[in-house]
Design a protein around this motif. Sequence first.
Motif, PDB file in Angstrom:
ATOM      1  N   HIS A   1      11.330  12.388  -8.835  1.00 39.01           N
ATOM      2  CA  HIS A   1      12.188  13.378  -9.488  1.00 39.01           C
ATOM      3  C   HIS A   1      11.397  14.647  -9.792  1.00 39.01           C
ATOM      4  N   LEU A   2      12.076  15.791  -9.745  1.00 35.22           N
ATOM      5  CA  LEU A   2      11.481  17.025 -10.255  1.00 35.22           C
ATOM      6  C   LEU A   2      11.289  16.865 -11.763  1.00 35.22           C
ATOM      7  N   TRP A   3      10.209  17.438 -12.290  1.00 37.31           N
ATOM      8  CA  TRP A   3       9.782  17.072 -13.645  1.00 37.31           C
ATOM      9  C   TRP A   3       9.326  18.291 -14.435  1.00 37.31           C
ATOM     10  N   LEU A   4       9.658  18.320 -15.740  1.00 37.93           N
ATOM     11  CA  LEU A   4       9.183  19.356 -16.651  1.00 37.93           C
ATOM     12  C   LEU A   4       8.959  18.718 -18.014  1.00 37.93           C
ATOM     13  N   ASP A   5       7.759  18.931 -18.606  1.00 38.18           N
ATOM     14  CA  ASP A   5       7.419  18.351 -19.906  1.00 38.18           C
ATOM     15  C   ASP A   5       7.547  19.392 -21.008  1.00 38.18           C
ATOM     16  N   VAL A   6       8.072  18.945 -22.162  1.00 36.21           N
ATOM     17  CA  VAL A   6       8.257  19.816 -23.318  1.00 36.21           C
ATOM     18  C   VAL A   6       7.744  19.097 -24.557  1.00 36.21           C
TER      19      VAL A   6
ATOM     20  N   SER B   1      23.897  30.044 -14.528  1.00 39.34           N
ATOM     21  CA  SER B   1      22.769  30.914 -14.223  1.00 39.34           C
ATOM     22  C   SER B   1      22.957  31.518 -12.839  1.00 39.34           C
ATOM     23  N   SER B   2      22.915  32.844 -12.775  1.00 43.13           N
ATOM     24  CA  SER B   2      23.079  33.559 -11.489  1.00 43.13           C
ATOM     25  C   SER B   2      24.333  33.090 -10.767  1.00 43.13           C
ATOM     26  N   TYR B   3      25.444  33.004 -11.526  1.00 41.85           N
ATOM     27  CA  TYR B   3      26.754  32.612 -10.997  1.00 41.85           C
ATOM     28  C   TYR B   3      26.758  31.193 -10.427  1.00 41.85           C
TER      29      TYR B   3
ATOM     30  N   HIS C   1      15.816  26.950 -15.488  1.00 49.10           N
ATOM     31  CA  HIS C   1      16.606  27.563 -14.416  1.00 49.10           C
ATOM     32  C   HIS C   1      15.887  27.454 -13.075  1.00 49.10           C
ATOM     33  N   GLU C   2      14.574  27.663 -13.105  1.00 56.71           N
ATOM     34  CA  GLU C   2      13.789  27.529 -11.871  1.00 56.71           C
ATOM     35  C   GLU C   2      13.830  26.085 -11.364  1.00 56.71           C
ATOM     36  N   LEU C   3      13.708  25.139 -12.278  1.00 60.50           N
ATOM     37  CA  LEU C   3      13.733  23.724 -11.901  1.00 60.50           C
ATOM     38  C   LEU C   3      15.077  23.352 -11.277  1.00 60.50           C
ATOM     39  N   LEU C   4      16.171  23.863 -11.848  1.00 63.72           N
ATOM     40  CA  LEU C   4      17.497  23.528 -11.335  1.00 63.72           C
ATOM     41  C   LEU C   4      17.753  24.177  -9.974  1.00 63.72           C
ATOM     42  N   ARG C   5      17.195  25.348  -9.758  1.00 60.18           N
ATOM     43  CA  ARG C   5      17.335  25.974  -8.429  1.00 60.18           C
ATOM     44  C   ARG C   5      16.581  25.154  -7.371  1.00 60.18           C
ATOM     45  N   LEU C   6      15.422  24.620  -7.743  1.00 62.97           N
ATOM     46  CA  LEU C   6      14.703  23.734  -6.829  1.00 62.97           C
ATOM     47  C   LEU C   6      15.510  22.455  -6.563  1.00 62.97           C
TER      48      LEU C   6
ATOM     49  N   SER D   1       9.762  25.319 -30.418  1.00 67.34           N
ATOM     50  CA  SER D   1      10.209  25.047 -31.781  1.00 67.34           C
ATOM     51  C   SER D   1      11.557  25.724 -31.968  1.00 67.34           C
ATOM     52  N   LEU D   2      12.572  24.922 -32.281  1.00 64.49           N
ATOM     53  CA  LEU D   2      13.894  25.494 -32.504  1.00 64.49           C
ATOM     54  C   LEU D   2      13.929  26.266 -33.824  1.00 64.49           C
ATOM     55  N   LYS D   3      13.143  25.844 -34.791  1.00 67.11           N
ATOM     56  CA  LYS D   3      13.146  26.499 -36.097  1.00 67.11           C
ATOM     57  C   LYS D   3      12.567  27.898 -36.014  1.00 67.11           C
ATOM     58  N   SER D   4      11.428  28.038 -35.336  1.00 70.98           N
ATOM     59  CA  SER D   4      10.787  29.354 -35.215  1.00 70.98           C
ATOM     60  C   SER D   4      11.069  30.020 -33.876  1.00 70.98           C
ATOM     61  N   GLU D   5      11.829  29.324 -33.000  1.00 76.26           N
ATOM     62  CA  GLU D   5      12.208  29.829 -31.661  1.00 76.26           C
ATOM     63  C   GLU D   5      10.996  30.074 -30.762  1.00 76.26           C
ATOM     64  N   ILE D   6       9.915  29.354 -31.021  1.00 78.98           N
ATOM     65  CA  ILE D   6       8.731  29.472 -30.177  1.00 78.98           C
ATOM     66  C   ILE D   6       9.008  28.816 -28.824  1.00 78.98           C
ATOM     67  N   GLY D   7       8.679  29.522 -27.745  1.00 80.92           N
ATOM     68  CA  GLY D   7       8.732  28.967 -26.399  1.00 80.92           C
ATOM     69  C   GLY D   7      10.117  28.775 -25.808  1.00 80.92           C
ATOM     70  N   LEU D   8      11.184  29.164 -26.512  1.00 83.67           N
ATOM     71  CA  LEU D   8      12.535  28.911 -25.997  1.00 83.67           C
ATOM     72  C   LEU D   8      12.841  29.746 -24.750  1.00 83.67           C
ATOM     73  N   ASN D   9      12.432  31.003 -24.739  1.00 83.18           N
ATOM     74  CA  ASN D   9      12.686  31.847 -23.566  1.00 83.18           C
ATOM     75  C   ASN D   9      11.936  31.328 -22.344  1.00 83.18           C
ATOM     76  N   GLU D  10      10.687  30.923 -22.560  1.00 85.09           N
ATOM     77  CA  GLU D  10       9.923  30.349 -21.438  1.00 85.09           C
ATOM     78  C   GLU D  10      10.581  29.065 -20.941  1.00 85.09           C
ATOM     79  N   LEU D  11      11.064  28.236 -21.871  1.00 84.88           N
ATOM     80  CA  LEU D  11      11.716  26.987 -21.489  1.00 84.88           C
ATOM     81  C   LEU D  11      12.971  27.248 -20.664  1.00 84.88           C
ATOM     82  N   LYS D  12      13.788  28.190 -21.085  1.00 82.99           N
ATOM     83  CA  LYS D  12      15.027  28.495 -20.345  1.00 82.99           C
ATOM     84  C   LYS D  12      14.709  28.980 -18.936  1.00 82.99           C
ATOM     85  N   GLY D  13      13.695  29.828 -18.824  1.00 81.41           N
ATOM     86  CA  GLY D  13      13.314  30.315 -17.500  1.00 81.41           C
ATOM     87  C   GLY D  13      12.819  29.195 -16.601  1.00 81.41           C
ATOM     88  N   ARG D  14      11.992  28.301 -17.140  1.00 76.99           N
ATOM     89  CA  ARG D  14      11.472  27.179 -16.347  1.00 76.99           C
ATOM     90  C   ARG D  14      12.596  26.200 -15.975  1.00 76.99           C
TER      91      ARG D  14
END
Length: 445
Positions: free
Chosen positions: A360-365, A290-292, A421-426, A406-419
């Motif tokens: 630890h930095l934390w994100l719930d899914v 992400s971002s090189y 990447h933000e978490l890893l930058r932190l 949901s991987l089947k309907s692809e719900i929330g996947l774009n939001e998850l990827k963005g969050r």
Amino acid sequence: MSRASSLFQLWQTPPNRLLFKSSNFYKGIYVVPGAKIYRPLCSCKSIQTTSYQVVNGSYVPTTQAKQEIKPTEKSSAELENIGAFQKLPMVMPSFDILYSALRKAKRVPATKGIANIAKRERNRGAKQLDALMKELAVPLRTYLEKFPKKRSLHPYERSLIELTLGDGNYEEVLGRVDALRKKVVSVGKEHASLCAKSLSKREAEERLSEGMKKIEEMFNREGKAVEDLLNIAKTLRSMPVVDLETPTLCLVGAPNVGKSSLVRVLSTGKPEICNYPFTTRGILMGHILSSYQNFQVTDTPGLLKRSDEDRNNLEKLTLAVLSHLPTAILYVHDLSGECGTSPSDQFVIYKEIKERFCDHLWLDVVSKSDLLKESPVTFITEDFDDNDLELAKYRKSGPDGAIRVSLKSEIGLNELKGRVHELLRLQMARIQAQDTKEENRQVLT
């Protein structure tokens, strides 16, 4: 015909009848790189030396070699590095070690210029027994020196050894290899000394044959220690390498909640995905670009509702990652009832892990959101308090701020990827700040 008897016949075959060039066995020699060249020590007198070390193809007493090459003690900074398993030596099968040693020892001639037949024969026999002893003992000694002591490893790698190989098994195998080396040296010295004291050519030949046979039988009998060490090396080298300077996202949760599926979506990792608990049998590593910048993602075995004393080694492996590595946590919840762990039990596990690793930095899914119903899934075995509002809320929608995917309907996947990447930058900023703090501390001290 047994392997031991066939090798013994090989020993008794004249040199001009052996076709070594057609052999598929290993023909290399063990060399200590960067050391000085010494004159080979092949006389009977050198047999009395306690132990030997190979230096550019010649055998040098260990005490002398240590005077020339003084080992440096590891600093505390070196102990905190990860990657020792990738530096393990290549271990040869015991049969290859024995075959190569017999072949090389047979080529050792008597010292030139000895006119007396009996004296020449006992000189040749003693030298060949001495050579066989060294060709067997030196690789074993090399393995013992190259396999790290557990106390010098990073805590994460120490945990991997204990949980993957079993507590104490690593040291036990190394101890057996060392015991085999000591027996080879002892038996080799004893029979070389007897051969050197022979009174006739025939007696020297008999003692040479007897000594070779005894060493060969002993090595065949106890060589399983070398095979066990070879398997340990293969197991440890297959462990994923974790870079402490690279931000790492660790997926945690109960078994079968969808962690491995999310690793496949978020990173390059390709873990096994099956619909049964404990699909993940170890630590699996993937990467995110992400971002090189490169980030790490680990898939870990699932956690069950029970005390640490009752956890299996797979669960302990997950806790070792969280305890010893600087990771951000992506905690995965499955409220659909498909994973086999009730939402109430998942809530108990979640609260325990969140409290234990609150730094630890934390994100719930919440995974499998396409299967969620309006009313919470209830298990027959569930026993919970209806007045517990926090649990009731969790069973319906998960923790506050959790992302529904949901991987089947692809719900929330774009939001998850963005969050993510933000978490890893932190996490990257946290690691850099910690490094700067450590550098300043070292400057002050």
